[in-house]
Motif scaffolding. Structure first.
Motif, PDB file in Angstrom:
ATOM      1  N   PRO A 136      -1.637   3.176   5.352  1.00  0.00           N
ATOM      2  CA  PRO A 136      -1.202   2.554   4.091  1.00  0.00           C
ATOM      3  C   PRO A 136       0.301   2.343   4.075  1.00  0.00           C
ATOM      4  O   PRO A 136       1.065   3.201   4.490  1.00  0.00           O
ATOM      5  CB  PRO A 136      -1.607   3.580   3.025  1.00  0.00           C
ATOM      6  CG  PRO A 136      -2.543   4.498   3.688  1.00  0.00           C
ATOM      7  CD  PRO A 136      -2.257   4.479   5.135  1.00  0.00           C
ATOM      8  N   VAL A 173     -10.429   4.552  -0.202  1.00  0.00           N
ATOM      9  CA  VAL A 173     -10.183   3.112  -0.331  1.00  0.00           C
ATOM     10  C   VAL A 173     -11.504   2.350  -0.430  1.00  0.00           C
ATOM     11  O   VAL A 173     -12.579   2.895  -0.250  1.00  0.00           O
ATOM     12  CB  VAL A 173      -9.360   2.561   0.844  1.00  0.00           C
ATOM     13  CG1 VAL A 173      -7.993   3.140   0.838  1.00  0.00           C
ATOM     14  CG2 VAL A 173     -10.049   2.819   2.142  1.00  0.00           C
ATOM     15  N   LYS A 179      -3.570   3.736  -1.385  1.00  0.00           N
ATOM     16  CA  LYS A 179      -3.939   2.348  -1.611  1.00  0.00           C
ATOM     17  C   LYS A 179      -3.607   1.577  -0.341  1.00  0.00           C
ATOM     18  O   LYS A 179      -2.545   1.750   0.234  1.00  0.00           O
ATOM     19  CB  LYS A 179      -3.140   1.777  -2.782  1.00  0.00           C
ATOM     20  CG  LYS A 179      -3.426   0.302  -3.027  1.00  0.00           C
ATOM     21  CD  LYS A 179      -2.468  -0.264  -4.050  1.00  0.00           C
ATOM     22  CE  LYS A 179      -2.591  -1.761  -4.177  1.00  0.00           C
ATOM     23  NZ  LYS A 179      -1.943  -2.529  -3.134  1.00  0.00           N
ATOM     24  N   THR A 180      -4.545   0.764   0.095  1.00  0.00           N
ATOM     25  CA  THR A 180      -4.246  -0.111   1.233  1.00  0.00           C
ATOM     26  C   THR A 180      -4.414  -1.546   0.791  1.00  0.00           C
ATOM     27  O   THR A 180      -5.070  -1.839  -0.212  1.00  0.00           O
ATOM     28  CB  THR A 180      -5.195   0.140   2.414  1.00  0.00           C
ATOM     29  OG1 THR A 180      -6.525   0.085   1.918  1.00  0.00           O
ATOM     30  CG2 THR A 180      -4.932   1.468   3.051  1.00  0.00           C
ATOM     31  N   LEU A 181      -3.811  -2.415   1.569  1.00  0.00           N
ATOM     32  CA  LEU A 181      -3.909  -3.834   1.251  1.00  0.00           C
ATOM     33  C   LEU A 181      -5.313  -4.308   1.539  1.00  0.00           C
ATOM     34  O   LEU A 181      -5.833  -4.093   2.632  1.00  0.00           O
ATOM     35  CB  LEU A 181      -2.946  -4.633   2.134  1.00  0.00           C
ATOM     36  CG  LEU A 181      -1.466  -4.433   1.936  1.00  0.00           C
ATOM     37  CD1 LEU A 181      -0.723  -5.183   3.011  1.00  0.00           C
ATOM     38  CD2 LEU A 181      -1.036  -4.917   0.583  1.00  0.00           C
ATOM     39  N   SER A 182      -5.908  -4.948   0.567  1.00  0.00           N
ATOM     40  CA  SER A 182      -7.173  -5.600   0.860  1.00  0.00           C
ATOM     41  C   SER A 182      -7.199  -6.881   0.064  1.00  0.00           C
ATOM     42  O   SER A 182      -7.059  -6.874  -1.151  1.00  0.00           O
ATOM     43  CB  SER A 182      -8.353  -4.710   0.493  1.00  0.00           C
ATOM     44  OG  SER A 182      -8.448  -4.584  -0.899  1.00  0.00           O
ATOM     45  N   ASP A 210      -2.536  -3.413   6.411  1.00  0.00           N
ATOM     46  CA  ASP A 210      -2.163  -2.009   6.588  1.00  0.00           C
ATOM     47  C   ASP A 210      -2.951  -1.385   7.730  1.00  0.00           C
ATOM     48  O   ASP A 210      -3.583  -0.348   7.572  1.00  0.00           O
ATOM     49  CB  ASP A 210      -2.475  -1.232   5.304  1.00  0.00           C
ATOM     50  CG  ASP A 210      -1.391  -1.365   4.263  1.00  0.00           C
ATOM     51  OD1 ASP A 210      -1.667  -1.075   3.088  1.00  0.00           O
ATOM     52  OD2 ASP A 210      -0.274  -1.773   4.636  1.00  0.00           O
ATOM     53  N   SER A 214     -11.449  -2.473   2.978  1.00  0.00           N
ATOM     54  CA  SER A 214     -10.451  -1.838   3.839  1.00  0.00           C
ATOM     55  C   SER A 214     -11.108  -0.941   4.863  1.00  0.00           C
ATOM     56  O   SER A 214     -10.658  -0.866   6.006  1.00  0.00           O
ATOM     57  CB  SER A 214      -9.488  -1.003   2.996  1.00  0.00           C
ATOM     58  OG  SER A 214      -8.766  -1.815   2.149  1.00  0.00           O
ATOM     59  N   GLY A 242       0.833  -1.203   0.000  1.00  0.00           N
ATOM     60  CA  GLY A 242       0.000   0.000   0.000  1.00  0.00           C
ATOM     61  C   GLY A 242       0.866   1.250   0.000  1.00  0.00           C
ATOM     62  O   GLY A 242       2.065   1.194   0.268  1.00  0.00           O
ATOM     63  N   TYR A 243       0.300   2.365  -0.324  1.00  0.00           N
ATOM     64  CA  TYR A 243       1.076   3.603  -0.327  1.00  0.00           C
ATOM     65  C   TYR A 243       0.158   4.777  -0.051  1.00  0.00           C
ATOM     66  O   TYR A 243      -1.073   4.693  -0.196  1.00  0.00           O
ATOM     67  CB  TYR A 243       1.807   3.812  -1.654  1.00  0.00           C
ATOM     68  CG  TYR A 243       0.919   3.680  -2.869  1.00  0.00           C
ATOM     69  CD1 TYR A 243       0.907   2.505  -3.592  1.00  0.00           C
ATOM     70  CD2 TYR A 243       0.094   4.723  -3.275  1.00  0.00           C
ATOM     71  CE1 TYR A 243       0.082   2.367  -4.688  1.00  0.00           C
ATOM     72  CE2 TYR A 243      -0.729   4.590  -4.382  1.00  0.00           C
ATOM     73  CZ  TYR A 243      -0.726   3.409  -5.086  1.00  0.00           C
ATOM     74  OH  TYR A 243      -1.537   3.261  -6.164  1.00  0.00           O
TER      75      TYR A 243
END
Lengths: 536, 452
Positions: free
Chosen positions: A397, A102, B4-7, A381, A106, A80-81
């Motif tokens: 993130p 998002v 952006k996050t991890l999903s 994250d 999430s 993620g960023y």
């Protein structure tokens, strides 16, 4: 003909710029997989061994390249960023803004659970990040499945609970209660009461060794093997009561932070600490370890967070901030510091060997909440915050490792896989003797013990240096008539004499040598007696 | 602002139906695996212990002969069968899988000294101390004969009588000729009743003969004058000869490197030579305490098996000085012949106590069909054990073998004798003028001279 071949050679050497960049990237990745330098084969005289080792080194190179390529192309997920454009700063981004950007899945990870009656909460996650254990000070223990956001079991032990920790998987957990520590099963039944330890302040589990480490109110460190229940070590630290204890995941040593500002590191097989570092002028509030094992973050009451390099035991960076009551590193190297109702996440802005932590994100909670514990959730994250009114979870993130390995930790484990993994990890259980500061020493060659004697020139040089140092030391200016010049010169002479005294052997050796038969004398001997003449 | 996050969606990471396999994801990053060297070491220790637990090399014994077994032959076209001959002239063909005799070949009057199968496997050649060479037609095994209860006996298709007793026989790998060793070296053709060619060098009898697997016209022999001679059938005389300190009982060529041969010597060691350069041994394999009677290479060319007068069978690596494995039983007496099976899985030893014994080449190997995952696990265990086998704990387990008391004591005595010899030599060297006392390297020590 010749000109065209030259052109061809030039074409081969100059690669297009895109491929050049990726080569450099691939190089750094390959270095990571090589795990250190290759062996120095020049010093070997045995040809057979040399060729065998050379072919093996080649194989290592090939496998490192293959692993680097897999990492580049075949991994299913990306990290993620949080990237801001223009004048925006990353630490001004709020959780609500993140929630807008998002996806729904999430945003389910952002929540506050309010349980005001049961006191400040401590948290723990399993290695895969799927299950969470929350323990409230007033005796509330809750085991949750984070994937489904469901409560598996909650119990009220009706005693103070100071700390909670999972054992090797979610089937067992330990709670440090008022008088003793207890081990519970997944359905809340009390399995063991660990009476030997006394009133425990902190509990941590060493995964590879199946050791439950704890520090109790009188500052004693206990290690217990949970597979057979035997106490492996009880160490009296001698530094008094502390409740700051962390485990370094890279090598399994336990670090304690003391009220004098020292951080000591312990292993179960020795009664004395491995390392003692003076970190802060006042008491150490919290300690955290980076997963790569080289960095340690400590915070003290003087409102500084210090980052230490554990290979040289030197301070890398000092961050002037608030008094961080709790610290935590994420899998990707983000540092979270929490105090009061404010959480600050610091990120490493420069990669490579130099570390430069700077503000990445901030989060303030409702004013009355007092943060008790911060812990990043593995492979997500997300950071879990345990506070006085329950627990919360917010999105950060870029903090979690995007690609898990099913054989190491699998968040989507079935019960069959969990059982298999338990058996395999029991077979791979490491004995407590393998805990050491540098775990890569296992299987390595021990350097030869014989120290070469320094040559005469080197000894002379050292002697000169010592004498110079003795001469140049400044003596204290004494008052009240004690500063006489004669006394000063006498003292200086004494210091130079002491420096000279550490090099006595030279004179002794020269005296001995004079007594031996010199080389000229050897030439005069008859041939049969020549072997008795000493060779210099 | 880009966020952006991890999903992870559950569908991507779990299987669709219960008939599917579970999904497995890999990330080889070393930072996910702390203390990997310690875990590997622990696995090496466990692998070494498991190997010892599963080490059951003895498969079975084949008994039926009435006298000590003098020689064996294997047929490369038929893996299941092995021929064996005993000191009373009894030749049998055994079926290894059922460990029973398929058919017998009676006829020899005295001890049978040599057995060999022809190139296509249809003809068995035997020779013995009754001065005869007999050729037999080997029955072709068909599917119906799988459960053989009757033991057929077969008449020889040809019997050639000659002037002297024979000591050994070997067949060309791709050809029609076979060679017998007796008072001299004779080359025969299947159809002729007299040898086609004869070689002699000196007056001593030739005791073993072996054709080269790569070059059909080259063969090596060993004679009772302690020599090893290499002959080329296209020339009229011998090509090369070396004389050693002790007699060589048997020779074997490496099937994968046909220029190398290994000689089983009377002094308990095996000497590997390069056939082109015989003045120095390539490698000396020392572990037997008594004379080595027979030697055979594995079809992979990486190992060979030796049988010795000290009642043990050892397996050596082709380039290593010490044995990898030793097999012994209380009931197995002097081992006179050994063979490595053609699929490199078994070792067959024939000994003085009238039994042929079948052993596994790798003692802890699981026979039968192994699933690919099991195979991978075995290979991993082998690799991780080899990586840490130099560390003391693992080395102690891997090296441990139970030796019968006479061999153990004999090895201790040999060790002290060699140590004291070496010490004396070192002292002699230190107290003499430099250059007068020359220690010959072990590879050359036992070779007296090379003769053209």
């Amino acid at each position: 003909m010749e000109i065209s071949s030259e052109d061809n050679n030039l074409m081969e050497k100059v690669l297009p710029p895109v491929e050049q960049e990726s080569d450099v990237e691939l190089e750094t990745k390959v270095k990571k997989y090589l795990r250190g330098e290759g062996a120095n084969l020049e010093t070997l005289k045995d040809k057979k061994l040399k060729t065998q080792l050379a072919s093996r080194e080649k194989l290592y190179g090939k496998s490192a390249k293959a692993a680097a390529k897999i990492e580049k192309w075949l991994l299913p997920a990306e990290a993620g960023y949080l990237e801001t454009e223009g004048l925006e700063k990353t630490w001004r981004v709020k959780q609500t803004d993140i929630a807008n950007e998002v996806d729904i899945l999430s945003s389910r990870n952002q929540y506050d659970i309010v349980l005001p009656d049961f006191g400040p909460y401590k948290l723990d996650f399993t290695a895969s990040g799927r299950h969470m254990l929350a323990g409230g000070r007033k005796g509330h223990l809750a085991l949750l499945d984070m994937m489904n956001m469901s409560l598996i079991k909650e119990i009220q032990v009706r005693e103070t609970v100071r700390d909670v920790a999972f054992l090797h998987n979610e089937q067992f957990f330990a709670a440090a209660q008022k008088k003793y520590a207890y081990i519970y099963g997944r359905d809340g039944t009390e399995l063991h009461c660990l009476k030997e330890r006394g009133p425990v302040a902190r509990l941590r589990f060493l995964k590879n060794h199946f050791l439950l480490a704890s520090v109790n109110k009188s500052g004693q460190l206990h290690y217990q093997d949970v597979t057979h229940g035997g106490m492996v070590a009880s160490i009296r630290t001698g530094k008094g009561r502390t409740d700051v204890m962390e485990v370094n995941p890279y090598n399994g040593v336990v670090a304690l932070g003391h009220s004098g500002g020292t951080v000591t590191m312990w292993k179960p097989t020795s009664q004395a600490p491995l390392v003692q570092m003076q970190c802060h002028p006042g008491p150490v509030s919290s300690v955290a370890f980076h997963p790569n094992g080289h960095l340690m973050a400590t915070s003290g009451k003087e409102r500084k967070i210090k980052i230490w390099d554990l290979r040289k035991f030197e301070e890398v960076q000092t961050i002037h901030s608030f008094h961080a009551k709790t610290l935590s590193f994420s899998q990707k190297g983000l540092l979270a510091a929490g105090t009061g109702s404010f959480v600050q996440i610091l990120g490493d802005s420069s990669g490579g060997s130099s570390h430069n932590y700077s503000r990445y994100m901030n989060h303030s909670m409702v004013k009355g909440y007092q943060i008790e514990k911060l812990m990043f959730r593995p492979y997500e994250d997300v950071i879990g915050i345990g506070h006085s009114m329950g627990w919360s979870s917010i999105l950060i993130p870029g903090s979690g490792e995007p690609n898990f390995d099913s054989w190491v930790a699998n968040p989507f484990e079935t019960s069959k896989q969990r059982r298999e993994k338990e058996v395999h990890s029991l077979l791979d259980k490491l004995p407590p003797e393998t805990i050491m500061l540098d775990p890569s020493k296992i299987g390595a060659m021990r350097p030869s013990r014989r120290k070469e004697k320094p040559s005469r020139g080197e000894i002379e040089a050292e002697k000169e240096v010592a004498i110079e140092a003795a001469k140049s030391t400044e003596l204290k200016n004494k008052t009240k008539g004690r500063n006489k010049p004669s006394k000063r010169t006498k003292k200086k002479k004494e210091m130079v004499e002491n420096a000279k005294r550490t090099f006595p052997e030279q004179e002794h050796n020269t005296a001995l040598k004079k007594r031996r038969i010199g080389e000229d004398a050897a030439a005069e001997l008859p041939a049969s007696l020549k072997r008795f003449a000493r060779k210099n | 602002m880009k966020i952006k996050t991890l999903s992870r969606s559950v569908d991507e990471y779990t299987r669709e139906r219960s008939q599917d396999l579970q999904r497995v994801f890999h990330n080889f990053d070393p930072s996910l695996r702390p203390m990997e060297k310690a875990v590997e070491y622990q696995r090496a220790l466990t692998a070494a212990k498991l190997e010892k637990i599963f080490a059951r090399p003895f498969v079975g014994a084949m008994d039926g002969h009435r006298d000590g077994i003098s020689c064996m032959a294997k047929n490369p076209n038929y893996l299941k069968g092995i021929f064996s001959a005993s000191m009373d002239g009894d030749i049998r063909l055994w079926d290894i899988s059922s460990r029973r005799t398929v058919c017998q070949f009676p006829g020899h009057q005295g001890a049978v000294r040599g057995l060999t199968a022809s190139t296509d496997g249809n003809v068995l050649v035997s020779c013995g101390t009754d001065c005869t060479v007999r050729l037999w037609n080997v029955p072709r095994p068909t599917l119906e004969d799988s459960n053989i209860s009757s033991e057929n006996s077969i008449e020889p298709s040809a019997t050639y009588v000659w002037k002297n007793a024979f000591w050994a026989v070997d067949h060309q790998f791709e050809g029609e000729l076979f060679a017998t060793a007796g008072a001299q070296l004779d080359i025969w053709n299947h159809n002729r009743s007299q040898p086609v060619q004869s070689f002699q060098w000196g007056t001593d009898s030739v005791i073993s003969v072996r054709f080269n697997p790569g070059e059909p016209d080259i063969l090596a022999t060993s004679a009772s004058d302690r020599s090893i001679t290499i002959y080329d059938l296209r020339m009229s005389s011998a090509a090369r000869k070396i004389i050693m300190m002790t007699k060589t009982n048997s020779i074997a060529w490496n099937p994968m490197e046909p220029m190398n041969l290994t000689a089983a010597n009377e002094d308990g060691s095996c000497y590997s030579f390069d056939g082109r350069k015989l003045d120095e041994a390539k490698c000396v394999h020392k572990d037997h305490v008594s004379a080595v009677m027979d030697i055979d290479f594995s079809p992979t060319g990486r190992e060979f098996v030796t049988g010795s007068y000290d009642r043990s069978v050892r397996i050596f690596p082709y380039n290593g000085g010490h044995s990898r494995e030793i097999y012994h039983t209380k009931r197995m007496q002097r081992v006179f012949c050994v063979k490595y099976s053609c699929d490199a899985t078994y070792v067959i030893s024939g000994s003085d106590d009238t039994n042929l014994r079948l052993w596994k080449a790798k003692a802890s190997e699981q026979l039968g069909v192994i699933l690919p995952r099991e195979q991978k696990k075995h290979e991993y265990n082998e690799a991780v054990k080899n990586r840490y086998k130099h560390l003391p704990e693992v080395k102690r387990i891997v090296r441990h073998r139970h030796l019968p008391k006479p061999i153990y004591k004999a090895m201790a005595i040999i060790r002290t004798v060699n140590d004291s010899k070496r010490r004396k030599e070192a002292r002699r060297k230190a107290h003499s003028a430099p250059g007068t006392v020359v220690t010959k390297p072990l590879r050359k020590r036992k070779i007296i001279k090379e003769v053209e």
